[in-house]
Design a protein around this motif. Structure first.
Motif, PDB file in Angstrom:
ATOM      1  N   LYS A   1       9.253   2.778 -18.778  1.00  0.00           N
ATOM      2  CA  LYS A   1       9.047   1.710 -17.795  1.00  0.00           C
ATOM      3  C   LYS A   1      10.372   0.992 -17.519  1.00  0.00           C
ATOM      4  CE  LYS A   1       4.204   0.965 -18.942  1.00  0.00           C
ATOM      5  NZ  LYS A   1       3.195   0.000 -19.337  1.00  0.00           N
TER       6      LYS A   1
ATOM      7  N   HIS B   1       0.822  -1.210   0.000  1.00  0.00           N
ATOM      8  CA  HIS B   1       0.000   0.000   0.000  1.00  0.00           C
ATOM      9  C   HIS B   1       0.855   1.259   0.000  1.00  0.00           C
ATOM     10  CE1 HIS B   1      -3.361   2.619   0.824  1.00  0.00           C
ATOM     11  NE2 HIS B   1      -2.715   3.107   1.879  1.00  0.00           N
TER      12      HIS B   1
ATOM     13  N   ALA C   1       2.470   3.109 -12.316  1.00  0.00           N
ATOM     14  CA  ALA C   1       1.357   2.644 -13.155  1.00  0.00           C
ATOM     15  C   ALA C   1       0.300   3.737 -13.311  1.00  0.00           C
ATOM     16  CB  ALA C   1       0.747   1.386 -12.556  1.00  0.00           C
ATOM     17  N   TYR C   2       0.033   4.451 -12.229  1.00  0.00           N
ATOM     18  CA  TYR C   2      -0.964   5.525 -12.282  1.00  0.00           C
ATOM     19  C   TYR C   2      -0.486   6.669 -13.185  1.00  0.00           C
ATOM     20  CZ  TYR C   2      -4.160   9.179 -10.725  1.00  0.00           C
ATOM     21  OH  TYR C   2      -5.098  10.182 -10.684  1.00  0.00           O
ATOM     22  N   ALA C   3       0.814   6.992 -13.104  1.00  0.00           N
ATOM     23  CA  ALA C   3       1.363   8.047 -13.959  1.00  0.00           C
ATOM     24  C   ALA C   3       1.242   7.668 -15.432  1.00  0.00           C
ATOM     25  CB  ALA C   3       2.818   8.321 -13.585  1.00  0.00           C
ATOM     26  N   ASP C   4       1.499   6.403 -15.755  1.00  0.00           N
ATOM     27  CA  ASP C   4       1.347   5.928 -17.133  1.00  0.00           C
ATOM     28  C   ASP C   4      -0.094   6.080 -17.602  1.00  0.00           C
ATOM     29  OD1 ASP C   4       3.982   5.325 -17.258  1.00  0.00           O
ATOM     30  OD2 ASP C   4       3.739   3.163 -16.933  1.00  0.00           O
ATOM     31  N   PHE C   5      -1.025   5.721 -16.707  1.00  0.00           N
ATOM     32  CA  PHE C   5      -2.443   5.824 -17.048  1.00  0.00           C
ATOM     33  C   PHE C   5      -2.849   7.280 -17.326  1.00  0.00           C
ATOM     34  CE2 PHE C   5      -6.757   6.683 -15.438  1.00  0.00           C
ATOM     35  CZ  PHE C   5      -7.493   5.954 -16.360  1.00  0.00           C
ATOM     36  N   VAL C   6      -2.422   8.202 -16.435  1.00  0.00           N
ATOM     37  CA  VAL C   6      -2.766   9.617 -16.602  1.00  0.00           C
ATOM     38  C   VAL C   6      -2.158  10.171 -17.887  1.00  0.00           C
ATOM     39  CG1 VAL C   6      -2.453  11.920 -15.631  1.00  0.00           C
ATOM     40  CG2 VAL C   6      -3.066  10.004 -14.137  1.00  0.00           C
ATOM     41  N   THR C   7      -0.904   9.798 -18.186  1.00  0.00           N
ATOM     42  CA  THR C   7      -0.258  10.271 -19.420  1.00  0.00           C
ATOM     43  C   THR C   7      -0.994   9.771 -20.654  1.00  0.00           C
ATOM     44  OG1 THR C   7       1.887  10.265 -18.290  1.00  0.00           O
ATOM     45  CG2 THR C   7       1.910  10.325 -20.697  1.00  0.00           C
TER      46      THR C   7
ATOM     47  N   TRP D   1       2.746   1.378  -7.565  1.00  0.00           N
ATOM     48  CA  TRP D   1       1.432   1.774  -8.089  1.00  0.00           C
ATOM     49  C   TRP D   1       1.456   3.179  -8.648  1.00  0.00           C
ATOM     50  CZ3 TRP D   1      -1.492   5.893  -6.391  1.00  0.00           C
ATOM     51  CH2 TRP D   1      -1.042   6.531  -5.218  1.00  0.00           C
ATOM     52  N   LYS D   2       2.351   4.027  -8.144  1.00  0.00           N
ATOM     53  CA  LYS D   2       2.420   5.413  -8.626  1.00  0.00           C
ATOM     54  C   LYS D   2       2.915   5.468 -10.073  1.00  0.00           C
ATOM     55  CE  LYS D   2       3.345   7.219  -3.978  1.00  0.00           C
ATOM     56  NZ  LYS D   2       4.301   7.955  -3.125  1.00  0.00           N
TER      57      LYS D   2
END
Length: 267
Positions: A267, A20, A28-34, A25-26
């Motif tokens: 990545k 947690h 992966a989240y940054a990739d998603f936002v980009t 996870w950050k």
């Protein structure tokens, strides 16, 4: 002696929370936002005007060279540059062809009126035949058909912001033995007579930027210097920004995609 009491040792195990509070996870989240940002940029570009697409693509290709190009017609901190796209030239071409077909007197001359889209802009050529179609034979005086066609063109071209270039051409036949008046003078006079009539029907004085007479130096039919179609008037509706037009395609969207890909975290 009494036995010594053994100390009680309590071992507490910490429950794991690394998943947690870690950083995986950050990423992966940054990739998603980009990815989402790139998608929104592409969708915005696809629904934007040609001016916006041109400005964005130009900035990505050369940030310094197009720094003053605006994606709007409103005055901003930079110089406003309006773009006449190949789409606009295609629409103008279709409109002129439809109006020529609508006039019975001009419809029969449609084979002698050529309208083509070139890298410089829209070129309108009035081709003569052996009897003379748009000009009286050996003269710079316009025929009735020539006047009617130029009146039609003047009514359309006057609404455009684009500059116009008018050229006069002859065939290789010698005009006369008079050295004071040759094909050079005739080609220039015919181009000027076309200019005067266009301006009489609304074309602005500063809209015509050049009038040229080429005599027989730029033959349309090089294999036959005496072909009647070498005698012609050419009106060029120049691209508004003065640069060759790009063909319609996905250049702007491709530039946005390439930029978004470069900006994505590795990545």
């Amino acid at each position: 002696m009494a036995a010594k009491t053994q100390p009680i040792i309590v071992i507490r195990k910490k429950s794991g929370h690394g998943g947690h509070h870690g950083g995986a996870w950050k990423v992966a989240y940054a990739d998603f936002v980009t990815a989402m940002m790139s998608l929104f940029i592409v969708l915005w570009l696809m629904n934007s005007s040609e001016k916006v697409k041109k400005a964005v693509a130009g900035y990505f290709n050369d940030p310094r060279g197009t720094g003053t190009m605006m994606g709007t017609t409103l005055t901003g901190t930079g110089e406003t540059v309006a773009i006449a796209s190949s789409d606009n030239m295609q629409k103008l071409k279709q409109k002129l062809e439809e109006e020529i077909r609508a006039k019975k007197d001009l419809e029969k001359l449609s084979k002698q009126i050529e309208i083509t889209i070139t890298p410089e802009g829209l070129r309108i050529e009035l081709l003569e035949d052996k009897n003379g179609t748009f000009y009286q034979s050996g003269s710079a005086r316009l025929s009735d058909s020539g006047q009617e066609l130029l009146e039609l063109l003047g009514g359309e071209l006057k609404t455009l912001p684009n500059a116009l270039l008018i050229e006069g051409h002859t065939d290789a036949a010698q005009y006369s033995d008079d050295t004071n008046y040759s094909n050079w003078e005739l080609s220039a006079d015919r181009a000027n007579s076309a200019r005067r009539l266009l301006q009489q029907h609304g074309v602005r004085g500063n809209q015509v930027t050049q009038v040229r007479g080429y005599a027989d130096q730029l033959l349309r039919v090089k294999t036959n210097p005496y072909d009647p179609s070498n005698r012609r008037i050419s009106i060029l509706v120049k691209n508004q920004d003065g640069t060759p037009a790009k063909l319609k395609g996905a250049t702007e969207v491709t530039a946005a995609l390439q930029t978004a890909e470069k900006s994505a975290p590795k990545k």
